[in-house]
Scaffold this motif. Structure first.
Motif, PDB file in Angstrom:
ATOM      1  N   ARG A   2      44.784  40.716  18.063  1.00  0.00           N
ATOM      2  CA  ARG A   2      43.365  40.869  17.744  1.00  0.00           C
ATOM      3  C   ARG A   2      42.576  39.788  18.463  1.00  0.00           C
ATOM      4  N   LEU A   3      41.578  40.213  19.225  1.00  0.00           N
ATOM      5  CA  LEU A   3      40.771  39.298  20.034  1.00  0.00           C
ATOM      6  C   LEU A   3      39.320  39.341  19.606  1.00  0.00           C
ATOM      7  N   ALA A   4      38.650  38.203  19.706  1.00  0.00           N
ATOM      8  CA  ALA A   4      37.210  38.166  19.500  1.00  0.00           C
ATOM      9  C   ALA A   4      36.519  37.315  20.554  1.00  0.00           C
ATOM     10  N   ARG A   5      37.167  36.240  20.959  1.00  0.00           N
ATOM     11  CA  ARG A   5      36.562  35.274  21.884  1.00  0.00           C
ATOM     12  C   ARG A   5      37.518  35.100  23.063  1.00  0.00           C
ATOM     13  N   PHE A   6      37.143  35.650  24.206  1.00  0.00           N
ATOM     14  CA  PHE A   6      38.090  35.695  25.324  1.00  0.00           C
ATOM     15  C   PHE A   6      37.350  35.608  26.655  1.00  0.00           C
ATOM     16  N   GLY A   7      38.102  35.255  27.677  1.00  0.00           N
ATOM     17  CA  GLY A   7      37.568  35.228  29.032  1.00  0.00           C
ATOM     18  C   GLY A   7      38.154  36.351  29.843  1.00  0.00           C
ATOM     19  N   ILE A   8      37.405  36.782  30.851  1.00  0.00           N
ATOM     20  CA  ILE A   8      37.887  37.788  31.794  1.00  0.00           C
ATOM     21  C   ILE A   8      37.758  37.211  33.194  1.00  0.00           C
ATOM     22  N   GLY A 182      33.199  34.546  40.429  1.00  0.00           N
ATOM     23  CA  GLY A 182      32.725  34.359  39.066  1.00  0.00           C
ATOM     24  C   GLY A 182      33.663  34.926  38.034  1.00  0.00           C
ATOM     25  N   LEU A 183      33.242  34.865  36.782  1.00  0.00           N
ATOM     26  CA  LEU A 183      34.043  35.298  35.645  1.00  0.00           C
ATOM     27  C   LEU A 183      33.118  35.631  34.483  1.00  0.00           C
ATOM     28  N   LEU A 184      33.706  36.120  33.398  1.00  0.00           N
ATOM     29  CA  LEU A 184      32.952  36.442  32.195  1.00  0.00           C
ATOM     30  C   LEU A 184      33.550  35.730  30.991  1.00  0.00           C
ATOM     31  N   ARG A 185      32.672  35.345  30.051  1.00  0.00           N
ATOM     32  CA  ARG A 185      33.090  34.897  28.725  1.00  0.00           C
ATOM     33  C   ARG A 185      32.528  35.887  27.720  1.00  0.00           C
ATOM     34  N   VAL A 186      33.355  36.316  26.786  1.00  0.00           N
ATOM     35  CA  VAL A 186      32.941  37.330  25.823  1.00  0.00           C
ATOM     36  C   VAL A 186      33.236  36.842  24.409  1.00  0.00           C
ATOM     37  N   ASP A 187      32.234  36.936  23.542  1.00  0.00           N
ATOM     38  CA  ASP A 187      32.392  36.595  22.126  1.00  0.00           C
ATOM     39  C   ASP A 187      31.957  37.814  21.319  1.00  0.00           C
ATOM     40  N   LEU A 188      32.911  38.547  20.771  1.00  0.00           N
ATOM     41  CA  LEU A 188      32.583  39.771  20.049  1.00  0.00           C
ATOM     42  C   LEU A 188      32.173  39.513  18.602  1.00  0.00           C
ATOM     43  N   HIS A 189      32.337  38.288  18.116  1.00  0.00           N
ATOM     44  CA  HIS A 189      31.719  37.935  16.837  1.00  0.00           C
ATOM     45  C   HIS A 189      30.210  37.786  17.033  1.00  0.00           C
TER      46      HIS A 189
END
Length: 211
Positions: A2-8, A182-189
């Motif tokens: 289970r993920l909520a805070r991850f980088g791509i 570049g890259l992405l940071r994602v926070d699904l909370h």
């Protein structure tokens, strides 16, 4: 998982220095996992050092078309094509899956290179109309209604694109030095995605978007 805070991290293409800076930045931010979309091979940097970095326990990697081409021994006349790998690096590349799936607080997420199992499929920011309707891999994801988020690469174009409330595609772009790495940071909370550029030794926040 289970993920909520991850980088791509987008297509790596041998850029070991940019990859190290991207990984360090995402870890400092507090990423639970770092998702790498493949195409680690075929680039001007040190591919072996890239693969060493990607064996870390907090990193997940899928295979791209360049890994497939290397294993098939095709397209080896490309500029900066990887000609050989050490036994340990080759073994690692051979274990890379096409896709990985995760559960998140906002619905299932698929990590892939192209779209689903098709490592050559893609969606670009300007695709509309027939280009979308005839995109078999995209339509399968939309029709299946099983996946809410797709983290993908292949096109080298950073993109956050929503298909209604059914599907959101997250493309981190590439680390290739001549293509605005570049890259992405994602926070699904928090329901936010942040775009970052790798500029020399720095990783710089460009902008953020509510998702």
């Amino acid at each position: 998982m289970r993920l909520a805070r991850f980088g791509i991290v987008g297509d790596v293409h041998g850029e070991h220095l940019a990859l190290a800076r991207a990984l360090d930045s995402l870890r400092a931010w507090g990423a639970e996992r770092i998702l790498v979309v493949g195409d680690v091979l075929d680039g001007p940097g040190d591919v072996e050092r890239c693969l060493d970095q990607l064996r870390a326990p907090d990193v997940d990697v899928v295979a791209g078309n360049h890994e497939r081409w290397f294993l098939e021994r095709t397209m080896r006349k490309l500029p900066h094509a990887t000609s050989e790998l050490s036994p340990s690096a080759l073994a690692f590349v051979r274990t890379l899956p096409r896709t990985l799936r995760y559960e998140t607080p906002a619905g299932p997420l698929l990590l892939c290179h192209g779209l689903g199992d098709d490592d050559m499929a893609g969606v670009r920011p300007w695709d509309e109309g027939y280009a979308l309707a005839s995109n078999t891999a995209l339509q399968q994801l939309l029709d299946g209604r099983e996946i809410r988020w797709v983290a993908r690469g292949h096109t080298h174009q950073r993109m956050i694109r929503h298909f209604g409330a059914a599907l959101t595609i997250l493309n981190a772009g590439t680390l290739a030095r001549d293509e605005q790495p570049g890259l992405l940071r994602v926070d699904l909370h928090a329901r936010v995605a942040e775009r970052l550029d790798v500029i020399g030794e720095r990783v710089v926040l460009v902008d953020a978007e509510s998702i």
